[in-house]
Scaffold this motif. Structure first.
Motif, PDB file in Angstrom:
ATOM      1  N   UNK A   1      54.080 -30.588  -0.173  1.00 20.02           N
ATOM      2  CA  UNK A   1      52.892 -29.794  -0.497  1.00 20.02           C
ATOM      3  C   UNK A   1      51.969 -30.602  -1.408  1.00 20.02           C
ATOM      4  N   UNK A   2      50.702 -30.690  -0.984  1.00 21.87           N
ATOM      5  CA  UNK A   2      49.683 -31.342  -1.804  1.00 21.87           C
ATOM      6  C   UNK A   2      48.992 -30.270  -2.647  1.00 21.87           C
ATOM      7  N   UNK A   3      48.957 -30.482  -3.961  1.00 20.76           N
ATOM      8  CA  UNK A   3      48.247 -29.562  -4.853  1.00 20.76           C
ATOM      9  C   UNK A   3      47.025 -30.300  -5.380  1.00 20.76           C
ATOM     10  N   UNK A   4      45.823 -29.818  -5.052  1.00 19.32           N
ATOM     11  CA  UNK A   4      44.614 -30.428  -5.622  1.00 19.32           C
ATOM     12  C   UNK A   4      44.331 -29.744  -6.964  1.00 19.32           C
ATOM     13  N   UNK A   5      43.758 -30.505  -7.884  1.00 17.77           N
ATOM     14  CA  UNK A   5      43.533 -29.934  -9.215  1.00 17.77           C
ATOM     15  C   UNK A   5      44.848 -29.766  -9.958  1.00 17.77           C
ATOM     16  N   UNK A   6      45.785 -30.665  -9.685  1.00 18.16           N
ATOM     17  CA  UNK A   6      47.147 -30.518 -10.216  1.00 18.16           C
ATOM     18  C   UNK A   6      47.232 -30.736 -11.718  1.00 18.16           C
ATOM     19  N   UNK A   7      46.166 -31.275 -12.327  1.00 17.60           N
ATOM     20  CA  UNK A   7      46.182 -31.458 -13.783  1.00 17.60           C
ATOM     21  C   UNK A   7      45.540 -30.262 -14.492  1.00 17.60           C
ATOM     22  N   UNK A   8      45.030 -29.294 -13.729  1.00 17.78           N
ATOM     23  CA  UNK A   8      44.318 -28.159 -14.323  1.00 17.78           C
ATOM     24  C   UNK A   8      45.246 -27.028 -14.731  1.00 17.78           C
ATOM     25  N   UNK A   9      44.657 -26.007 -15.322  1.00 21.77           N
ATOM     26  CA  UNK A   9      45.424 -24.850 -15.829  1.00 21.77           C
ATOM     27  C   UNK A   9      46.309 -24.252 -14.734  1.00 21.77           C
ATOM     28  N   UNK A  10      45.732 -23.975 -13.590  1.00 21.03           N
ATOM     29  CA  UNK A  10      46.484 -23.340 -12.506  1.00 21.03           C
ATOM     30  C   UNK A  10      47.315 -24.349 -11.722  1.00 21.03           C
ATOM     31  N   UNK A  11      46.688 -25.478 -11.370  1.00 18.83           N
ATOM     32  CA  UNK A  11      47.363 -26.456 -10.518  1.00 18.83           C
ATOM     33  C   UNK A  11      48.658 -26.973 -11.131  1.00 18.83           C
TER      34      UNK A  11
ATOM     35  N   UNK B   1      51.274 -24.202 -10.621  1.00 19.64           N
ATOM     36  CA  UNK B   1      51.659 -24.086  -9.207  1.00 19.64           C
ATOM     37  C   UNK B   1      52.602 -25.250  -8.862  1.00 19.64           C
ATOM     38  N   UNK B   2      52.251 -26.450  -9.321  1.00 23.36           N
ATOM     39  CA  UNK B   2      53.079 -27.634  -9.029  1.00 23.36           C
ATOM     40  C   UNK B   2      54.494 -27.452  -9.582  1.00 23.36           C
ATOM     41  N   UNK B   3      54.568 -26.969 -10.825  1.00 22.78           N
ATOM     42  CA  UNK B   3      55.895 -26.751 -11.455  1.00 22.78           C
ATOM     43  C   UNK B   3      56.737 -25.793 -10.617  1.00 22.78           C
ATOM     44  N   UNK B   4      56.115 -24.687 -10.198  1.00 19.94           N
ATOM     45  CA  UNK B   4      56.872 -23.682  -9.447  1.00 19.94           C
ATOM     46  C   UNK B   4      57.333 -24.220  -8.102  1.00 19.94           C
ATOM     47  N   UNK B   5      56.470 -24.996  -7.445  1.00 21.99           N
ATOM     48  CA  UNK B   5      56.838 -25.532  -6.128  1.00 21.99           C
ATOM     49  C   UNK B   5      57.961 -26.567  -6.266  1.00 21.99           C
ATOM     50  N   UNK B   6      57.898 -27.373  -7.328  1.00 25.20           N
ATOM     51  CA  UNK B   6      58.976 -28.353  -7.559  1.00 25.20           C
ATOM     52  C   UNK B   6      60.287 -27.625  -7.812  1.00 25.20           C
ATOM     53  N   UNK B   7      60.230 -26.555  -8.613  1.00 34.15           N
ATOM     54  CA  UNK B   7      61.437 -25.771  -8.907  1.00 34.15           C
ATOM     55  C   UNK B   7      62.013 -25.185  -7.617  1.00 34.15           C
ATOM     56  N   UNK B   8      61.116 -24.849  -6.677  1.00 36.31           N
ATOM     57  CA  UNK B   8      61.572 -24.276  -5.401  1.00 36.31           C
ATOM     58  C   UNK B   8      62.077 -25.361  -4.445  1.00 36.31           C
ATOM     59  N   UNK B   9      62.024 -26.628  -4.876  1.00 36.80           N
ATOM     60  CA  UNK B   9      62.598 -27.713  -4.073  1.00 36.80           C
ATOM     61  C   UNK B   9      61.601 -28.460  -3.205  1.00 36.80           C
ATOM     62  N   UNK B  10      60.301 -28.168  -3.346  1.00 37.44           N
ATOM     63  CA  UNK B  10      59.307 -28.861  -2.519  1.00 37.44           C
ATOM     64  C   UNK B  10      59.020 -30.256  -3.078  1.00 37.44           C
TER      65      UNK B  10
ATOM     66  N   UNK C   1      47.535 -16.740 -15.808  1.00 39.14           N
ATOM     67  CA  UNK C   1      47.482 -17.792 -14.784  1.00 39.14           C
ATOM     68  C   UNK C   1      48.891 -18.132 -14.276  1.00 39.14           C
ATOM     69  N   UNK C   2      49.916 -17.848 -15.095  1.00 46.08           N
ATOM     70  CA  UNK C   2      51.298 -18.058 -14.637  1.00 46.08           C
ATOM     71  C   UNK C   2      51.648 -17.101 -13.500  1.00 46.08           C
ATOM     72  N   UNK C   3      51.143 -15.869 -13.591  1.00 47.41           N
ATOM     73  CA  UNK C   3      51.406 -14.907 -12.509  1.00 47.41           C
ATOM     74  C   UNK C   3      50.630 -15.283 -11.248  1.00 47.41           C
ATOM     75  N   UNK C   4      49.423 -15.852 -11.444  1.00 48.71           N
ATOM     76  CA  UNK C   4      48.657 -16.327 -10.285  1.00 48.71           C
ATOM     77  C   UNK C   4      49.412 -17.489  -9.635  1.00 48.71           C
ATOM     78  N   UNK C   5      49.960 -18.373 -10.473  1.00 47.18           N
ATOM     79  CA  UNK C   5      50.718 -19.524  -9.957  1.00 47.18           C
ATOM     80  C   UNK C   5      51.948 -19.050  -9.171  1.00 47.18           C
ATOM     81  N   UNK C   6      52.622 -18.014  -9.678  1.00 46.38           N
ATOM     82  CA  UNK C   6      53.795 -17.466  -8.960  1.00 46.38           C
ATOM     83  C   UNK C   6      53.386 -17.052  -7.549  1.00 46.38           C
ATOM     84  N   UNK C   7      52.278 -16.315  -7.492  1.00 43.17           N
ATOM     85  CA  UNK C   7      51.830 -15.765  -6.208  1.00 43.17           C
ATOM     86  C   UNK C   7      51.398 -16.881  -5.254  1.00 43.17           C
TER      87      UNK C   7
END
Ligand code: NAP
Length: 248
Positions: A4-14, A17-26, A159-165
């Motif tokens: 999965x490519x996350x654009x804006x990965x250094x931002x508040x949301x990105x 989102x990156x952390x959660x996807x890594x935790x999920x094994x992506x 923003x953590x709940x937005x990242x979860x979703x």
């Protein structure tokens, strides 16, 4: 493994989102202008093909209110089509189709470009993040009084709940426009300013300021609110409390 490519990965949301996807094994690729791994300026698209190649999904969080998001989306869509049509997810804002604000108009244009791209896509609109409200109030609090827009209510969301979703959506199938995600409470801006001052132990007089223009008329009407989608659970006070205990 899902890539999965996350654009804006250094931002508040990105970042979240990156952390959660890594935790999920992506296998997560983080893109931004200052990213150590995929340093791409989306407004010229150089280096984008290598970032998109082989990705199963793209979570598009990169954005700037300075303009150019539509141009950036064009490069991203073209690169995605060349790379085998990954699932493209976009984070948007409640009211982009109602509020006459330049940044919102561009975001609505990007939504349409993605919907019309022929790619499998998912679009999530949310209300303002707690982080943004905190940033606005922190800036305003540099003055001897605390000016806030009068007659404006906000429904800030964590923003953590937005990242979860968004992470959950990225691991699923393209879903088109999904239900909006709003924060748990619709609050007067003046009320949030009071909470901000109490949390920081600061004393300032909160001064409501009436702002002119069509955009502020829209904010006063509540065009940016989603009271029927108040599904976030973290209140502004809870966010501030957590931020005090764990500064960003
Ligand atoms: N903040 C809110 O209240 C809110 C509410 C609803 C929806 N949203 C949406 O959520 C998304 C993320 O918001 P955010 O608050 O997390 O933003 P943010 O913290 O400002 O992060 C923006 C990200 O975009 C990257 N970026 C900016 N211009 C770029 C370019 N030309 N090329 C590549 N990367 C670029 C930045 O990194 P570099 O500087 O390293 O390039 C950064 O990683 C945005 O689409 C925003 O509209 C935000």
């Amino acid at each position: 493994m899902t890539t999965i490519l996350v654009t804006g990965a250094t931002g508040t949301l990105g970042r979240q989102v990156s952390e959660r996807l890594r935790t999920a094994g992506a296998d997560v690729r983080g893109l931004s202008r200052r990213s150590p791994s995929y340093a791409v300026d989306l407004r010229d698209g150089k280096g984008l093909d290598a970032a998109v190649e082989g990705a199963d999904a793209i979570v598009h969080c990169a954005s700037t209110p300075r303009g150019g998001d539509d141009r950036a989306a064009g490069f991203l869509i073209d690169a995605a089509k060349r790379a085998g049509t990954p699932h493209l997810l976009y984070i948007s804002i409640v009211g982009v189709d109602r509020l006459p604000l330049g940044y919102y108009t561009v975001k609505r244009r990007v939504e349409r470009m993605i919907e019309d791209s022929g790619l499998g896509s998912t679009i999530l609109r949310t209300t303002q993040f707690h982080d943004l409200v905190l940033r606005i109030l922190s800036g305003a609090a540099k003055l001897p009084v605390l000016p806030v827009p009068s007659g404006v209510r906000v429904q800030p969301v964590d923003s953590g709940e937005v990242a979860d979703r968004l992470a959950a959506l990225a691991l699923g199938e393209p879903a088109g426009r999904v239900p909006d995600l709003g924060g748990p409470e619709v609050r007067a801006f003046t009320d949030l300013a009071g909470a901000f001052l109490r949390a920081g132990g600061r004393k300032r007089r909160v001064v409501p300021v009436r702002l002119a223009g069509q955009a502020y008329a829209g904010y006063r009407r509540g065009d940016h609110l989603a009271p029927g989608h108040a599904v976030g659970t973290v209140t502004f006070e809870e966010f501030l409390d957590r931020r005090h205990r764990h500064p960003a």
